[in-house]
Scaffold this motif. Structure first.
Motif, PDB file in Angstrom:
ATOM      1  N   GLY A  70       0.756  -1.239   0.000  1.00  0.00           N
ATOM      2  CA  GLY A  70       0.000   0.000   0.000  1.00  0.00           C
ATOM      3  C   GLY A  70       0.784   1.286   0.000  1.00  0.00           C
ATOM      4  O   GLY A  70       0.192   2.360   0.159  1.00  0.00           O
ATOM      5  N   SER A  71       2.113   1.249  -0.204  1.00  0.00           N
ATOM      6  CA  SER A  71       2.856   2.502  -0.236  1.00  0.00           C
ATOM      7  C   SER A  71       4.223   2.312  -0.897  1.00  0.00           C
ATOM      8  O   SER A  71       4.696   1.191  -1.075  1.00  0.00           O
ATOM      9  N   PHE A  72       4.865   3.451  -1.207  1.00  0.00           N
ATOM     10  CA  PHE A  72       6.203   3.464  -1.798  1.00  0.00           C
ATOM     11  C   PHE A  72       7.253   2.836  -0.892  1.00  0.00           C
ATOM     12  O   PHE A  72       8.336   2.454  -1.353  1.00  0.00           O
ATOM     13  N   LYS A  73       6.967   2.731   0.398  1.00  0.00           N
ATOM     14  CA  LYS A  73       7.972   2.313   1.377  1.00  0.00           C
ATOM     15  C   LYS A  73       8.588   0.952   1.059  1.00  0.00           C
ATOM     16  O   LYS A  73       9.725   0.669   1.454  1.00  0.00           O
ATOM     17  N   VAL A  74       7.853   0.101   0.366  1.00  0.00           N
ATOM     18  CA  VAL A  74       8.360  -1.243   0.092  1.00  0.00           C
ATOM     19  C   VAL A  74       9.573  -1.195  -0.838  1.00  0.00           C
ATOM     20  O   VAL A  74      10.397  -2.111  -0.839  1.00  0.00           O
ATOM     21  N   ARG A  75       9.706  -0.127  -1.619  1.00  0.00           N
ATOM     22  CA  ARG A  75      10.870   0.014  -2.505  1.00  0.00           C
ATOM     23  C   ARG A  75      12.158   0.080  -1.682  1.00  0.00           C
ATOM     24  O   ARG A  75      13.093  -0.699  -1.883  1.00  0.00           O
ATOM     25  N   GLY A  76      12.207   1.040  -0.763  1.00  0.00           N
ATOM     26  CA  GLY A  76      13.411   1.209   0.041  1.00  0.00           C
ATOM     27  C   GLY A  76      13.663   0.045   0.967  1.00  0.00           C
ATOM     28  O   GLY A  76      14.813  -0.392   1.137  1.00  0.00           O
ATOM     29  N   ALA A  77      12.597  -0.486   1.565  1.00  0.00           N
ATOM     30  CA  ALA A  77      12.764  -1.611   2.497  1.00  0.00           C
ATOM     31  C   ALA A  77      13.296  -2.838   1.778  1.00  0.00           C
ATOM     32  O   ALA A  77      14.176  -3.545   2.294  1.00  0.00           O
ATOM     33  N   THR A  78      12.774  -3.101   0.576  1.00  0.00           N
ATOM     34  CA  THR A  78      13.231  -4.274  -0.180  1.00  0.00           C
ATOM     35  C   THR A  78      14.701  -4.146  -0.547  1.00  0.00           C
ATOM     36  O   THR A  78      15.481  -5.090  -0.396  1.00  0.00           O
ATOM     37  N   TYR A  79      15.089  -2.961  -1.022  1.00  0.00           N
ATOM     38  CA  TYR A  79      16.495  -2.800  -1.412  1.00  0.00           C
ATOM     39  C   TYR A  79      17.417  -2.844  -0.203  1.00  0.00           C
ATOM     40  O   TYR A  79      18.480  -3.476  -0.236  1.00  0.00           O
ATOM     41  N   LYS A  80      17.004  -2.216   0.890  1.00  0.00           N
ATOM     42  CA  LYS A  80      17.835  -2.229   2.092  1.00  0.00           C
ATOM     43  C   LYS A  80      18.086  -3.654   2.565  1.00  0.00           C
ATOM     44  O   LYS A  80      19.234  -4.037   2.854  1.00  0.00           O
ATOM     45  N   ILE A  81      17.040  -4.456   2.638  1.00  0.00           N
ATOM     46  CA  ILE A  81      17.202  -5.825   3.131  1.00  0.00           C
ATOM     47  C   ILE A  81      17.995  -6.670   2.138  1.00  0.00           C
ATOM     48  O   ILE A  81      18.786  -7.534   2.540  1.00  0.00           O
ATOM     49  N   SER A  82      17.828  -6.389   0.849  1.00  0.00           N
ATOM     50  CA  SER A  82      18.585  -7.152  -0.160  1.00  0.00           C
ATOM     51  C   SER A  82      20.079  -6.908  -0.059  1.00  0.00           C
ATOM     52  O   SER A  82      20.881  -7.731  -0.511  1.00  0.00           O
ATOM     53  N   ARG A  83      20.478  -5.796   0.538  1.00  0.00           N
ATOM     54  CA  ARG A  83      21.892  -5.436   0.656  1.00  0.00           C
ATOM     55  C   ARG A  83      22.557  -6.043   1.894  1.00  0.00           C
ATOM     56  O   ARG A  83      23.775  -5.941   2.056  1.00  0.00           O
ATOM     57  N   VAL A 133       8.471  -3.148   5.683  1.00  0.00           N
ATOM     58  CA  VAL A 133       9.563  -3.973   6.194  1.00  0.00           C
ATOM     59  C   VAL A 133       9.095  -5.420   6.341  1.00  0.00           C
ATOM     60  O   VAL A 133       9.811  -6.360   5.967  1.00  0.00           O
ATOM     61  N   ALA A 134       7.899  -5.606   6.857  1.00  0.00           N
ATOM     62  CA  ALA A 134       7.372  -6.959   7.044  1.00  0.00           C
ATOM     63  C   ALA A 134       7.263  -7.695   5.712  1.00  0.00           C
ATOM     64  O   ALA A 134       7.697  -8.855   5.577  1.00  0.00           O
ATOM     65  N   LEU A 135       6.694  -7.030   4.701  1.00  0.00           N
ATOM     66  CA  LEU A 135       6.521  -7.670   3.397  1.00  0.00           C
ATOM     67  C   LEU A 135       7.856  -7.914   2.709  1.00  0.00           C
ATOM     68  O   LEU A 135       8.103  -9.000   2.157  1.00  0.00           O
ATOM     69  N   ALA A 136       8.738  -6.909   2.728  1.00  0.00           N
ATOM     70  CA  ALA A 136      10.045  -7.048   2.074  1.00  0.00           C
ATOM     71  C   ALA A 136      10.848  -8.169   2.722  1.00  0.00           C
ATOM     72  O   ALA A 136      11.488  -8.963   2.029  1.00  0.00           O
ATOM     73  N   ALA A 137      10.820  -8.230   4.047  1.00  0.00           N
ATOM     74  CA  ALA A 137      11.565  -9.275   4.749  1.00  0.00           C
ATOM     75  C   ALA A 137      11.029 -10.657   4.395  1.00  0.00           C
ATOM     76  O   ALA A 137      11.803 -11.593   4.136  1.00  0.00           O
ATOM     77  N   ARG A 138       9.722 -10.795   4.364  1.00  0.00           N
ATOM     78  CA  ARG A 138       9.141 -12.095   4.015  1.00  0.00           C
ATOM     79  C   ARG A 138       9.521 -12.510   2.600  1.00  0.00           C
ATOM     80  O   ARG A 138       9.864 -13.672   2.352  1.00  0.00           O
ATOM     81  N   SER A 139       9.506 -11.572   1.663  1.00  0.00           N
ATOM     82  CA  SER A 139       9.816 -11.914   0.272  1.00  0.00           C
ATOM     83  C   SER A 139      11.274 -12.313   0.101  1.00  0.00           C
ATOM     84  O   SER A 139      11.616 -13.031  -0.844  1.00  0.00           O
ATOM     85  N   ALA A 186      -2.387  -5.960  10.451  1.00  0.00           N
ATOM     86  CA  ALA A 186      -1.890  -5.838   9.083  1.00  0.00           C
ATOM     87  C   ALA A 186      -0.413  -6.198   9.014  1.00  0.00           C
ATOM     88  O   ALA A 186       0.034  -6.907   8.091  1.00  0.00           O
ATOM     89  N   THR A 187       0.368  -5.722   9.978  1.00  0.00           N
ATOM     90  CA  THR A 187       1.804  -6.010   9.997  1.00  0.00           C
ATOM     91  C   THR A 187       2.060  -7.489  10.235  1.00  0.00           C
ATOM     92  O   THR A 187       2.914  -8.102   9.575  1.00  0.00           O
ATOM     93  N   ARG A 188       1.334  -8.083  11.158  1.00  0.00           N
ATOM     94  CA  ARG A 188       1.464  -9.527  11.380  1.00  0.00           C
ATOM     95  C   ARG A 188       1.054 -10.299  10.141  1.00  0.00           C
ATOM     96  O   ARG A 188       1.629 -11.345   9.821  1.00  0.00           O
ATOM     97  N   GLY A 189       0.064  -9.778   9.416  1.00  0.00           N
ATOM     98  CA  GLY A 189      -0.395 -10.449   8.216  1.00  0.00           C
ATOM     99  C   GLY A 189       0.667 -10.539   7.135  1.00  0.00           C
ATOM    100  O   GLY A 189       0.617 -11.434   6.278  1.00  0.00           O
ATOM    101  N   TYR A 190       1.623  -9.621   7.159  1.00  0.00           N
ATOM    102  CA  TYR A 190       2.743  -9.666   6.209  1.00  0.00           C
ATOM    103  C   TYR A 190       3.900 -10.521   6.716  1.00  0.00           C
ATOM    104  O   TYR A 190       4.957 -10.564   6.093  1.00  0.00           O
TER     105      TYR A 190
END
Length: 420
Positions: free
Chosen positions: A55-68, A90-96, A116-120
């Motif tokens: 639901g927001s742009f935040k997943v872009r930065g969180a995904t890249y940060k965790i990938s690094r 962060v929850a969704l990016a970490a799970r992926s 919602a956060t637990r759901g991710y």
């Protein structure tokens, strides 16, 4: 005077980040709005990050940060402090990416956001009464477990990831002339500005803040970081009391202008996006449209403009209040207060006058007045459906001509409580 010059992400890093996260995010649509183009005099396109994963742009930065993160860091997991979009991203990016995420929230966090956060896939820890309490616990958790603490905006890799939004806008809208971006801590606008200015230095980057939380604007005007002691706005996604050192340095160098809008304008924009574009957008995400529609605030007449709708995670418990207040702001609802004599037929007479003017009664409160008026008078408060502010003015004029002492009641929006 601000003298630090922290290292900033380069275009090549943002481009690499886009390749890294491309398969993990949505390429969100860029939607032309004929309605908002006509209303503003600009050529308006909506970058719908409210339709992004989580639901927001935040997943872009969180995904890249965790990938690094290194394999060792991934094994130890990540931790974040948030009650909003950062938590879910962060929850969704970490799970992926197969990483355990722990999100620390104050004990008074709304249940809907916890669920919602637990759901991710994240583990949620409720601790303390304030964000400060939750943050201190997260620091202890980081020290105890070795988990990586993910800041919501002041992070090099996170800003790099947010910059992918700028690349995406340029791919979809190569002749864009201005990009309007909401600002909280400055992570998104920093990434977008770095990417866009590297490829198209002529594009204007315009930031928008809520008047009750405008630390970034104050900081840029002062030439140093300003920490606000009190922030107050309905736009909880941008309710931040200070930018970070890195985001401030980037904004100072690359952002062309920062403007502010009030909460009433934001609520009107939420309603307009819902009605005219069929898009559910949270208050922070609607602030750019609020700025665009504020007469004379942005000098973009005739220009091609992209508005970033940063998120759509609006709390269903408050969206009804936002819509109602948006109708009030637009003059499509009004609350009218007047007095009538306490005798048969007077209420009917009042309602007839109102009906004859084309207003519809939604709600009526009828009670003896507590003011210093003759005892035989009754105070009447009515909530009415009206067409616009001109219609309200005509209604008031007619009531005054008929001998009524009538006035409208101003209702102030209730800011989302932010406990820091």
């Amino acid at each position: 005077m601000y003298t630090n010059s922290p290292k900033m992400p380069e275009l090549s890093e943002i481009q690499r980040a886009y390749e890294e996260i491309h398969d993990s995010i949505h390429v969100t649509p860029l939607l032309r709005s004929q309605t908002f183009s006509e209303m503003s005099g600009a050529h308006v396109y909506l970058k719908a990050e409210n339709l992004q994963r989580a639901g927001s742009f935040k997943v872009r930065g969180a995904t890249y940060k965790i990938s690094r993160l290194s394999e060792s860091e991934r094994h130890k997991g990540v931790v974040a402090v948030s009650m909003g979009n950062h938590a879910q991203a962060v929850a969704l990016a970490a799970r992926s990416l197969g990483v355990q995420a722990t999100i620390v929230m104050p004990e008074q966090a709304p249940l809907v956001k916890v669920m919602a956060t637990r759901g991710y896939g994240a583990k949620v820890i409720l601790h303390g009464a304030t964000f400060k309490d939750a943050h201190e616990y997260a620091l202890e958790f980081e020290a105890r477990t070795g988990a990586t603490l993910l800041h919501s905006f002041e992070d090099y890799d996170l800003i790099t990831g947010q910059g992918t939004l700028g690349l995406e806008i340029l791919e979809q809208f190569p002749d864009v002339e201005a990009i309007v971006v909401p600002i909280g801590g400055g992570g998104l606008i920093s990434g977008v500005a770095l990417a866009v200015k590297a490829l198209r230095p002529d594009v204007r980057i315009i930031g928008v803040q809520a008047k009750g939380a405008d630390a970034a604007k104050q900081s840029l005007q002062a030439g140093h970081i300003v920490v606000q002691s009190n922030v107050k706005t309905i736009a909880d996604g941008i309710c931040i009391n200070a930018p970070g050192e890195l985001t401030f340095a980037i904004m100072r160098k690359y952002v062309d202008e920062v403007v502010t809008v009030d909460d009433e304008e934001i609520m009107s924009a939420i309603l307009l996006l819902l009605e005219r574009s069929k898009l559910q957008v949270e208050a922070a995400g609607a602030s750019g449209l609020a700025a665009l529609l504020h007469p004379g605030l942005l000098d973009v007449a005739g220009k091609k403009v992209a508005l970033v709708l940063t998120g759509g995670n609006i709390d269903t418990n408050v969206i009804g209040n936002f819509i109602s207040h948006g109708l009030l702001v637009q003059g499509r609802i009004t609350i009218l207060r007047t007095f009538i004599e306490d005798r048969p037929g007077e209420l009917k007479r009042l309602l007839t006058v109102i009906a004859d003017q084309g207003a519809n009664v939604r709600e009526l409160n009828y009670c003896p007045t507590m003011q210093a008026l003759p005892e035989q008078h009754i105070e009447v408060t009515l909530t009415l459906d009206t067409r616009d502010h001109e219609h309200i003015a005509q209604l008031l004029d007619t009531l005054h001509d008929r001998g009524y002492t009538a006035s409208t009641v101003q209702v102030q929006p209730k800011p989302t409580p932010i406990v820091q």
